[in-house]
Scaffold this active site. Structure first.
Site, mmCIF file in Angstrom:
data_model
loop_
_atom_site.group_PDB
_atom_site.id
_atom_site.type_symbol
_atom_site.label_atom_id
_atom_site.label_comp_id
_atom_site.label_asym_id
_atom_site.label_seq_id
_atom_site.Cartn_x
_atom_site.Cartn_y
_atom_site.Cartn_z
ATOM 1 N N ARG A 1 -4.339 5.811 3.560
ATOM 2 C CA ARG A 1 -3.684 6.020 4.856
ATOM 3 C C ARG A 1 -3.825 7.454 5.354
ATOM 4 O O ARG A 1 -3.760 7.702 6.557
ATOM 5 C CB ARG A 1 -2.232 5.553 4.791
ATOM 6 C CG ARG A 1 -2.151 4.017 4.658
ATOM 7 C CD ARG A 1 -0.735 3.507 4.545
ATOM 8 N NE ARG A 1 -0.038 3.961 3.361
ATOM 9 C CZ ARG A 1 -0.048 3.344 2.181
ATOM 10 N NH1 ARG A 1 -0.732 2.238 2.024
ATOM 11 N NH2 ARG A 1 0.624 3.831 1.164
ATOM 12 N N GLU B 1 6.134 7.047 -7.297
ATOM 13 C CA GLU B 1 7.521 6.610 -7.448
ATOM 14 C C GLU B 1 7.603 5.264 -8.149
ATOM 15 O O GLU B 1 8.648 4.873 -8.633
ATOM 16 C CB GLU B 1 8.258 6.579 -6.103
ATOM 17 C CG GLU B 1 7.787 5.536 -5.118
ATOM 18 C CD GLU B 1 6.689 6.026 -4.186
ATOM 19 O OE1 GLU B 1 6.575 5.463 -3.094
ATOM 20 O OE2 GLU B 1 5.924 6.945 -4.543
#
Length: 171
Positions: free
Chosen positions: A58, A95
């Site tokens: 992205r 994460e």
């Protein structure tokens, strides 16, 4: 313009308990996309970057048009095995898992000022890995640009001291 109006929240993706901030809905709207690139350029243009590094994947979507707007080169930082020439590799923690990034060893002619761009700042692991790759390849990170920052994960605190960091939206 409030970019949050163009960012979809998808619960339990890619794993249960994760609230995924989906920027595909922002990409779908030309005015929001233009505003995003213009805002990043406005907030990072004074850094004098020679290159924008976009983090796969992205970061490519925002980094390439930003590089054009800032009149500088674009360098992709990719997942392992995607770049054809000699690379530097850096492993990092997400994460919700682990990963690695690579950059061509000849990506920059020193000294080069580099702006690192990605869609999201979460734990900071991806951005830190990209910054380490930039340094290993002969560049100097002068800033970071993100569309979204997940402030509750405190990733900004893990970024290297010195370079500025910009996030257009915070959750």
């Amino acid at each position: 313009m409030d970019l949050k109006d163009y960012i979809r929240t998808v619960p339990d993706f890619p794993e249960p308990g994760i609230l995924f901030r989906d920027i595909t809905t922002l990409l779908h709207e030309p005015k929001a996309l233009r505003y995003t690139i213009d805002s990043l350029a406005e907030q990072t243009g004074s850094l004098g970057a020679d290159y924008v590094v976009g983090i796969e994947s992205r970061g490519f979507m925002f980094g390439t048009p930003l590089a054009i707007k800032l009149d500088c080169g674009f360098v992709p930082v990719r997942k392992p095995g995607k770049l054809p020439a000699a690379v530097f590799k850096e492993e990092y923690t997400l994460e919700y898992g682990k990963n690695a990034l690579e950059i061509h060893q000849d990506a920059f002619a020193a000294p080069s000022r580099v702006l690192v761009v990605d869609d999201l700042l979460a734990t900071g692991g991806t951005a830190v890995a990209a910054a380490q790759l930039v340094e290993r390849a002969g560049g100097t990170v002068v800033g970071f640009g993100f569309i979204i920052e997940l402030t509750f994960l405190n990733g900004r605190a893990k970024l290297p001291e010195g370079p500025s960091a910009v996030a257009l939206v915070s959750y």
